[in-house]
Write a protein that holds these residues in place. Structure first.
Motif, PDB file in Angstrom:
ATOM      1  N   VAL B  21     -13.783   1.001   5.296  1.00 38.98           N
ATOM      2  CA  VAL B  21     -12.966   0.351   4.281  1.00 38.98           C
ATOM      3  C   VAL B  21     -13.894  -0.510   3.437  1.00 38.98           C
ATOM      4  O   VAL B  21     -14.661  -1.298   3.981  1.00 38.98           O
ATOM      5  CB  VAL B  21     -11.873  -0.540   4.907  1.00 38.98           C
ATOM      6  N   SER B  22     -13.834  -0.345   2.116  1.00 37.45           N
ATOM      7  CA  SER B  22     -14.612  -1.234   1.261  1.00 37.45           C
ATOM      8  C   SER B  22     -13.696  -1.733   0.150  1.00 37.45           C
ATOM      9  O   SER B  22     -12.559  -1.291   0.031  1.00 37.45           O
ATOM     10  CB  SER B  22     -15.825  -0.502   0.688  1.00 37.45           C
ATOM     11  N   GLY B  23     -14.185  -2.663  -0.631  1.00 33.37           N
ATOM     12  CA  GLY B  23     -13.368  -3.192  -1.709  1.00 33.37           C
ATOM     13  C   GLY B  23     -12.569  -4.397  -1.268  1.00 33.37           C
ATOM     14  O   GLY B  23     -12.876  -5.016  -0.255  1.00 33.37           O
ATOM     15  N   TYR B  24     -11.535  -4.734  -2.033  1.00 27.48           N
ATOM     16  CA  TYR B  24     -10.772  -5.962  -1.788  1.00 27.48           C
ATOM     17  C   TYR B  24      -9.354  -5.754  -2.265  1.00 27.48           C
ATOM     18  O   TYR B  24      -9.033  -4.701  -2.843  1.00 27.48           O
ATOM     19  CB  TYR B  24     -11.428  -7.150  -2.490  1.00 27.48           C
ATOM     20  N   ALA B  25      -8.537  -6.766  -2.050  1.00 31.21           N
ATOM     21  CA  ALA B  25      -7.115  -6.658  -2.377  1.00 31.21           C
ATOM     22  C   ALA B  25      -6.930  -6.073  -3.780  1.00 31.21           C
ATOM     23  O   ALA B  25      -7.528  -6.559  -4.739  1.00 31.21           O
ATOM     24  CB  ALA B  25      -6.458  -8.028  -2.288  1.00 31.21           C
ATOM     25  N   LEU B 323      -5.629 -10.979  14.842  1.00 26.51           N
ATOM     26  CA  LEU B 323      -5.314 -12.367  14.508  1.00 26.51           C
ATOM     27  C   LEU B 323      -4.564 -12.431  13.186  1.00 26.51           C
ATOM     28  O   LEU B 323      -5.013 -11.884  12.178  1.00 26.51           O
ATOM     29  CB  LEU B 323      -6.613 -13.172  14.416  1.00 26.51           C
ATOM     30  N   GLU B 324      -3.434 -13.105  13.207  1.00 25.76           N
ATOM     31  CA  GLU B 324      -2.669 -13.282  11.985  1.00 25.76           C
ATOM     32  C   GLU B 324      -3.237 -14.470  11.215  1.00 25.76           C
ATOM     33  O   GLU B 324      -3.994 -15.266  11.761  1.00 25.76           O
ATOM     34  CB  GLU B 324      -1.190 -13.510  12.310  1.00 25.76           C
ATOM     35  N   LYS B 325      -2.826 -14.597   9.944  1.00 24.58           N
ATOM     36  CA  LYS B 325      -3.391 -15.668   9.124  1.00 24.58           C
ATOM     37  C   LYS B 325      -2.953 -17.025   9.654  1.00 24.58           C
ATOM     38  O   LYS B 325      -3.728 -17.965   9.708  1.00 24.58           O
ATOM     39  CB  LYS B 325      -2.912 -15.498   7.676  1.00 24.58           C
ATOM     40  N   HIS B 326      -1.704 -17.152  10.046  1.00 23.24           N
ATOM     41  CA  HIS B 326      -1.211 -18.391  10.633  1.00 23.24           C
ATOM     42  C   HIS B 326      -0.147 -18.016  11.662  1.00 23.24           C
ATOM     43  O   HIS B 326       0.737 -17.217  11.363  1.00 23.24           O
ATOM     44  CB  HIS B 326      -0.610 -19.297   9.552  1.00 23.24           C
ATOM     45  N   PRO B 327      -0.246 -18.578  12.869  1.00 24.84           N
ATOM     46  CA  PRO B 327       0.665 -18.115  13.927  1.00 24.84           C
ATOM     47  C   PRO B 327       2.136 -18.385  13.633  1.00 24.84           C
ATOM     48  O   PRO B 327       3.009 -17.657  14.118  1.00 24.84           O
ATOM     49  CB  PRO B 327       0.201 -18.892  15.160  1.00 24.84           C
ATOM     50  N   LYS B 328       2.409 -19.428  12.848  1.00 27.26           N
ATOM     51  CA  LYS B 328       3.825 -19.715  12.555  1.00 27.26           C
ATOM     52  C   LYS B 328       4.187 -19.364  11.120  1.00 27.26           C
ATOM     53  O   LYS B 328       5.210 -18.746  10.862  1.00 27.26           O
ATOM     54  CB  LYS B 328       4.124 -21.200  12.785  1.00 27.26           C
ATOM     55  N   LEU B 329       3.325 -19.776  10.202  1.00 27.09           N
ATOM     56  CA  LEU B 329       3.726 -19.676   8.802  1.00 27.09           C
ATOM     57  C   LEU B 329       3.349 -18.360   8.144  1.00 27.09           C
ATOM     58  O   LEU B 329       3.845 -18.036   7.077  1.00 27.09           O
ATOM     59  CB  LEU B 329       3.108 -20.846   8.016  1.00 27.09           C
ATOM     60  N   ASP B 330       2.445 -17.623   8.761  1.00 30.04           N
ATOM     61  CA  ASP B 330       2.089 -16.336   8.164  1.00 30.04           C
ATOM     62  C   ASP B 330       1.662 -15.319   9.229  1.00 30.04           C
ATOM     63  O   ASP B 330       0.495 -14.956   9.318  1.00 30.04           O
ATOM     64  CB  ASP B 330       0.981 -16.526   7.121  1.00 30.04           C
ATOM     65  N   PRO B 331       2.614 -14.891  10.027  1.00 30.91           N
ATOM     66  CA  PRO B 331       2.253 -13.968  11.103  1.00 30.91           C
ATOM     67  C   PRO B 331       2.116 -12.522  10.645  1.00 30.91           C
ATOM     68  O   PRO B 331       2.002 -11.618  11.465  1.00 30.91           O
ATOM     69  CB  PRO B 331       3.418 -14.118  12.088  1.00 30.91           C
ATOM     70  N   THR B 336      -8.029 -11.429   5.812  1.00 30.25           N
ATOM     71  CA  THR B 336      -8.512 -10.664   4.660  1.00 30.25           C
ATOM     72  C   THR B 336      -7.324 -10.361   3.741  1.00 30.25           C
ATOM     73  O   THR B 336      -6.356  -9.729   4.177  1.00 30.25           O
ATOM     74  CB  THR B 336      -9.177  -9.355   5.120  1.00 30.25           C
ATOM     75  N   ASP B 337      -7.409 -10.808   2.500  1.00 32.07           N
ATOM     76  CA  ASP B 337      -6.312 -10.597   1.564  1.00 32.07           C
ATOM     77  C   ASP B 337      -6.020  -9.122   1.397  1.00 32.07           C
ATOM     78  O   ASP B 337      -6.934  -8.304   1.302  1.00 32.07           O
ATOM     79  CB  ASP B 337      -6.669 -11.197   0.183  1.00 32.07           C
ATOM     80  N   GLY B 338      -4.754  -8.798   1.328  1.00 34.31           N
ATOM     81  CA  GLY B 338      -4.372  -7.414   1.081  1.00 34.31           C
ATOM     82  C   GLY B 338      -4.274  -6.590   2.349  1.00 34.31           C
ATOM     83  O   GLY B 338      -3.895  -5.428   2.300  1.00 34.31           O
ATOM     84  N   TYR B 400     -17.672 -11.273   4.288  1.00 38.73           N
ATOM     85  CA  TYR B 400     -16.698 -10.488   3.500  1.00 38.73           C
ATOM     86  C   TYR B 400     -17.378  -9.474   2.592  1.00 38.73           C
ATOM     87  O   TYR B 400     -16.737  -8.858   1.763  1.00 38.73           O
ATOM     88  CB  TYR B 400     -15.827 -11.432   2.667  1.00 38.73           C
ATOM     89  N   LYS B 401     -18.668  -9.342   2.745  1.00 39.05           N
ATOM     90  CA  LYS B 401     -19.453  -8.447   1.887  1.00 39.05           C
ATOM     91  C   LYS B 401     -19.170  -8.741   0.408  1.00 39.05           C
ATOM     92  O   LYS B 401     -19.026  -7.841  -0.421  1.00 39.05           O
ATOM     93  CB  LYS B 401     -19.138  -6.975   2.198  1.00 39.05           C
ATOM     94  N   ALA B 402     -19.026 -10.033   0.090  1.00 36.27           N
ATOM     95  CA  ALA B 402     -18.695 -10.429  -1.272  1.00 36.27           C
ATOM     96  C   ALA B 402     -19.943 -10.552  -2.130  1.00 36.27           C
ATOM     97  O   ALA B 402     -19.850 -10.659  -3.349  1.00 36.27           O
ATOM     98  CB  ALA B 402     -17.940 -11.759  -1.265  1.00 36.27           C
TER      99      ALA B 402
END
Lengths: 136, 453, 189, 291
Positions: B21-25, B323-331, B336-338, B400-402
């Motif tokens: 996988v390469s690239g970004y959101a 791993l989710e971004k946030h265990p409660k607010l963003d599961p 990684t965006d996208g 992030y290979k940015a």
């Protein structure tokens, strides 16, 4: 009066700063000797920051990041895990004891661990006494 | 699955693996390796003759070892597309060039031994990972005798047996073909256990209750024991189901089984499996002679979850799940965006929770698509190209290979859509060419001076 | 000696402070230890019950129980515990506390045997014959009679020696001063 | 030539009831070109009972031996399961509880000793299967024990507490060793269960019942003899077997050998040298299998 060390805490935004926050909101008590600077990641910590802190009068520096494998930025803490010990090895050449610099891991849920680490660090530095940098 | 396949906006690539996988959101490029089926799915009519004639028999993975399958087989009855594949590890034609029977009998001429794997590249804006879990293998827990006693079975094996299209046609049977008169269901096998998986697998209490219910339904008079540490029946209608199963006369014993043995003490135990457990409510050790033992095995992360996490640049938790971004607010999102996650690849969960999370992930993707733009971090790093010495130190730093290297200009460049602003590159840059916005060296130095006053 | 745990006072705190005792806090009372124990059926309280009783602060009952002296030190409970509790080590710690507090059960001869054993161990070596004789004399001399066939079997094959292994005088002195020091250290607490 | 510091423990010492363990071990070691150097002036390890009477004293008993061994090298070998557990337990606790280490260190200092670097304590079986290896053992066999059915009995302590060298409930070291002697290890589901240990003295009934189960399990597997790795297990199962028979009206006549004795037989060593005359249950069947 006993010696009260000044300790600079450099905490990563996602785990350790949140852990310190949790210690606060849970009303846990810890040594008031720590002064905190927030960075996004322990991987952001440049050795120059730490040397600067010692020059500006810090008796100890505590760098905290996420536990290995839990870095918000995947592996920034691994970079810190390489850099900080390297710097620790060099500190004696500046006339600074290795124990004055500590790297530890505190997650966002570990308010109690943050308290313990800060207290331990304060005790360690208190035992070492004030940092006396050689002149020049 | 069938309606997914027939949807005009969905391309289904089954029997395939993402390799890169390469690239970004908004701009992902995904390489997918399509494994050869050795069967042309456009020609195959699904008549099944090849499977009948194939002389090679191997243990069926889908039936959890309870049945055999052929070397050319349809993995499971509801498979989409409903076309067989040839297992290259067992097909004698592919291994040694001998046999070829399936090709001869196929009237549609769909068998093609020359198929090679191919790699396709997909461009996409977002990715949802729903790679699921793997059932825990209880073989290492020798105290339960799985593998030693044929009538100690796992939850998946029970599930297959109770399925009408399964190896026994829906009958619950002992290995000798008799119906069991007593069954013990052991909770928390590999879950809530420091030696294996520390977490609670969340679904076992409920599926164990379902097993007890099915046993009573299929085998009236069958004695069922549930050996549990805690009954965890949180969920809509769950406690009610627990009560219903209680009314059906299941024996609930509060205690985790310590051992399953066939060493009988006295006549009543002869020829039985004996489950040894402390009934902690009466504080007595009990020996339960039963015909069958069902191990309610844990939901474990997929064996290759680490590899998948690496390919998609996401992290895993200490327990091995994504791993989710946030265990409660963003599961639903990941670091990684996208890239979003749904289902048991994030943590063990039941069907309603999985459906809810999957719908949420789809909605998150749609929200991004309908907006048409993505927000990036403001605290990103930037490079002063005049000061960049072209040493490439920063390239290896970026998780992030940015950072890419502009060869003609001999300078590093940061893709701000990929950069998450950790600042690791800034800390490493020997010429001080990289600035970490909002966390510049000057800012932090002044802050240090300030706090140490 | 072990970890001091914030919030646990009294008996629980005392047990947590012993090496090997801190694990009781995470027990989920699943009963695996009891199920694994070859001896649980004969105990007055099951191994998991002992943990529950410690947590309930039932100090006298726990320390006076027979159960702690029925532990065979076979570690099967420890191996199978899903929470990493070493029930074996806990039983040992409780045994020591029971002896110290003078509460060790009189319903079993194990504490007496342990005392006799330790008497010889502290002298440097364990002479099996004298150890057995002394134990039976101290507890129930009549019991020794029915052991005659066993003793005869061993004696006949030269396996019960009247000779005692002795340490060199220097080693004996060294061992004594170490153990005396240990008593002094313990006394200070 | 390999050399090891050797800690026989009371039972396997020259004056102990299991002296045949050490004598057979020494004979076998000579064949395998191993030298066992007995730790000079060792003392009783304290075993489990002492810990319950005097906790700190018990750690000191073990630590004195460790301190003496430390001067000789990084490892010490023992044939006794109880000594093995006590030493490893002591090492584990000294590492985990610095406070305890301080006190033990203070006591040791009173005897002019220090224990700092640490000594790894290993069981004889571990050394045989790991350092010597099945192949080297097989190479020394002159009288293959072909056809002899042997129940491999580990007992509880050498595999259990987490520092064991094999699986705590399904070990295979003994089976591999027995196979390399040409004999056949039998199925023995209770091979890691307790024999009753020292409770045979104060709580005889408990231990006898456990022994009955073990003997039954071994007999059901078709074993002609049982080998053990522990002096206490051997004494219990051998010397008390008659009592088991009387109490439960059973008729076990199961010879109980140290695994070193079995090795010695395969190596062609003499019965006397291996101390086989010290077995209470006559090992006649085993000896016959050799010819």
């Amino acid at each position: 009066m006993s010696f009260e060390p000044k300790i600079l805490g450099v905490l990563c935004n996602w785990c350790s700063y949140a852990g310190a926050d949790l210690a606060g909101t849970s009303r846990m008590k810890y040594a008031p000797n720590i002064r905190v600077v927030r960075v996004m990641c322990s991987g952001r910590v440049e050795p120059a920051f730490i040397l600067k802190a010692f020059r500006e009068g810090a008796d100890g520096v505590l760098v905290c990041g996420c536990h290995p494998g839990e870095c918000h930025y995947l592996e920034g803490n691994y970079k810190a895990a390489r850099r900080i010990p390297l710097l620790r090895k060099m500190l004696p050449q500046f006339g600074i004891e290795e124990e004055r610099l500590r790297l530890d891991w505190v997650s966002a849920s570990e308010g109690d661990r943050f308290v313990r680490v800060v207290n331990e660090m304060t005790e360690t530095v208190r035992r070492l006494g004030p940092l006396k940098l050689p002149e020049g | 699955m069938a309606s997914v396949r027939s949807h005009e906006n969905i391309t289904l690539l089954s029997y395939s693996e993402v390799t890169e996988v390469s690239g970004y959101a908004g701009n992902f490029r995904v390489k997918v390796r399509k494994k050869p089926r050795y069967v042309d799915s456009t020609k195959c009519t699904g008549c099944g003759t090849c499977q009948e004639k194939c002389p090679i028999q191997v243990t069926s993975e889908f039936e959890a070892g309870l049945a055999r399958r052929k070397a050319i087989y349809i993995p499971f009855p509801q498979a989409v597309p409903n076309v067989p594949v040839i297992d290259p590890a067992h097909c004698t034609y592919l291994l040694k060039g001998k046999c070829g029977l399936c090709k001869r009998v196929c009237e549609a001429a769909a068998i093609d031994y020359t198929q090679k794997e191919e790699t396709v590249e997909i461009e996409c804006g977002n990715i949802i990972l729903a790679t699921g879990f793997e059932p825990f293998d209880p073989t290492p827990m020798v105290e339960f005798g799985y593998g030693r006693y044929p009538n100690v079975i796992t939850a998946i094996q029970f599930e297959r047996m109770s399925n009408a299209s399964g190896p026994t046609g829906g009958k619950i049977l002992l290995r000798d073909g008799r119906a069991p008169q007593s069954v013990a269901i052991l909770h928390c096998v590999g879950s809530r256990d420091e030696r294996y998986h520390k977490y609670c697998s969340r679904v076992c209490c409920m599926y164990s209750l379902k097993f007890a219910h099915l046993l009573h339904e299929k085998l009236p008079g069958c004695e069922v024991f549930q050996l549990y540490i805690d009954m965890r029946c949180a969920g809509s209608g769950y406690e009610e189901f627990y009560e219903r199963v209680q009314r059906e006369g299941v024996n609930f014993i509060r205690g985790r089984a310590a051992e399953v043995t066939d060493i009988a003490e006295g006549e009543s135990e002869r020829g039985k499996l004996i489950v040894i457990v402390e009934d902690t409510l009466i504080r007595r050790r009990r020996r339960l002679p039963v015909d069958m033992v069902v191990l309610s095995t844990a939901l474990a992360p997929q064996a290759d979850a680490g590899e998948v996490a690496r390919i998609f640049s996401i992290s895993r938790k200490a327990d091995g799940f994504f791993l989710e971004k946030h265990p409660k607010l963003d599961p639903i999102a990941t670091s990684t965006d996208g890239i979003f996650i749904a289902g048991c690849c994030q943590s063990p969960k039941d069907i309603p929770d999985t459906v809810a999370q999957a719908a949420a992930a789809a909605a998150r993707v749609l929200a991004l698509i309908s907006r048409g733009i993505v927000e990036t971090e403001s605290a990103t790093a930037c490079i002063d190209e005049k000061r960049c010495g072209g040493c490439k130190t920063c390239l290896g730093m970026c998780p992030y290979k940015a950072i890419t290297f502009d060869e003609p200009a001999k300078v590093a460049r940061i893709n701000e859509a990929l950069c998450k602003g950790c600042g690791t590159c800034a800390a490493a840059c020997p010429s001080g060419a990289i600035t970490s916005r909002h966390f510049t060296a000057e800012e932090i130095m002044s802050e240090i001076e300030g706090v140490l006053l | 000696m072990g970890a001091t745990v914030a919030g646990s006072k009294g008996f629980v705190g005392e047990i947590c402070g012993l090496p090997g005792g801190e694990a009781i806090l995470t027990c989920v009372q699943c009963g695996t230890c009891t199920g694994a124990c070859p001896n649980a059926d004969r105990m007055d309280y099951t191994p998991s019950q002992i943990i529950a009783m410690v947590r309930a602060g039932l100090k006298e009952e726990v320390l006076a129980s027979r159960a702690i002296w029925y532990c065979l030190s076979c570690y099967l409970c420890t191996v199978r515990c899903p929470r990493g509790v070493s029930q074996t080590r806990l039983m040992h710690a409780l045994g020591y506390l029971a002896m110290k507090e003078g509460l060790a059960s009189r319903q079993t001869a194990t504490p007496a045997m342990y005392r006799v054993f330790s008497h010889y161990a502290r002298a440097g070596s364990l002479p099996e014959l004298w150890f057995m004789l002394r134990f039976y004399l101290k507890t129930n001399p009549l019991r020794a009679l029915h052991l005659i066939p066993v003793a005869w079997g061993l004696l006949r094959r030269g396996r019960l020696s009247l000779r005692t292994r002795r340490l060199s005088p220097a080693a004996r002195k060294q061992l004594d001063s170490i153990l005396q020091k240990a008593i002094a250290i313990r006394g200070k607490e | 030539m390999k050399e090891y510091t050797y800690f026989p423990g009371c039972s396997s010492s020259a004056e102990g009831g299991a002296r045949a363990f050490t004598s057979s071990l020494e004979a076998v070691a000579r064949v395998l070109d191993i030298t066992l150097k007995e730790l000079p002036d060792w003392n009783c390890c304290g075993s489990t009972p002492t810990g319950s009477v005097d906790e700190l004293g018990a750690f000191c008993l073990a630590a004195r031996n460790l301190a003496l061994a430390e001067k000789l090298g990084p490892e010490m070998v023992t044939p006794c399961s109880a000594c093995y557990v006590v030493f490893n337990h002591t090492n584990d606790y000294l590492k985990r509880y610095p406070d305890l280490k301080g006190r033990v260190g203070e006591a040791l200092a009173a005897g002019g000793l220090t224990y700092e670097k640490g000594v790894k304590v290993r069981h004889v079986l571990e050394v045989f299967v790991q350092d010597i290896g099945e192949e080297a053992i097989r190479a020394k066999v002159v009288k293959s024990l072909t056809g002899l059915k042997v129940a491999p009995y580990y007992g509880c302590q050498i595999v259990r507490p987490g520092f064991g060298f094999d699986h705590p409930e399904a070990p295979t070291a003994l089976e591999r060793l027995i196979t390399s002697l040409g004999a056949e290890p039998t199925d023995f589901p209770l091979k890691t269960r307790c024999c009753g240990g020292s409770l045979i003295i104060p709580e005889e009934d408990i231990a006898l019942d456990l022994m009955r189960r073990l003997l039954e399990s071994a007999a059901r597997g078709g074993a002609e003899c049982l080998v053990t790795v522990c002096p206490l297990c051997q004494t219990n199962l051998d010397a008390y077997q008659g009592m088991v028979n009387r109490k439960f009206r059973t008729e076990f006549r199961m010879p109980v050998l140290f695994f070193t004795q079995l090795m010695g037989l395969a190596f062609g060593l003499g019965e006397k040298e291996l101390g086989l005359d010290r077995c209470v249950v006559p090992p006649g069947r085993v000896l016959a299998a050799r010819t």
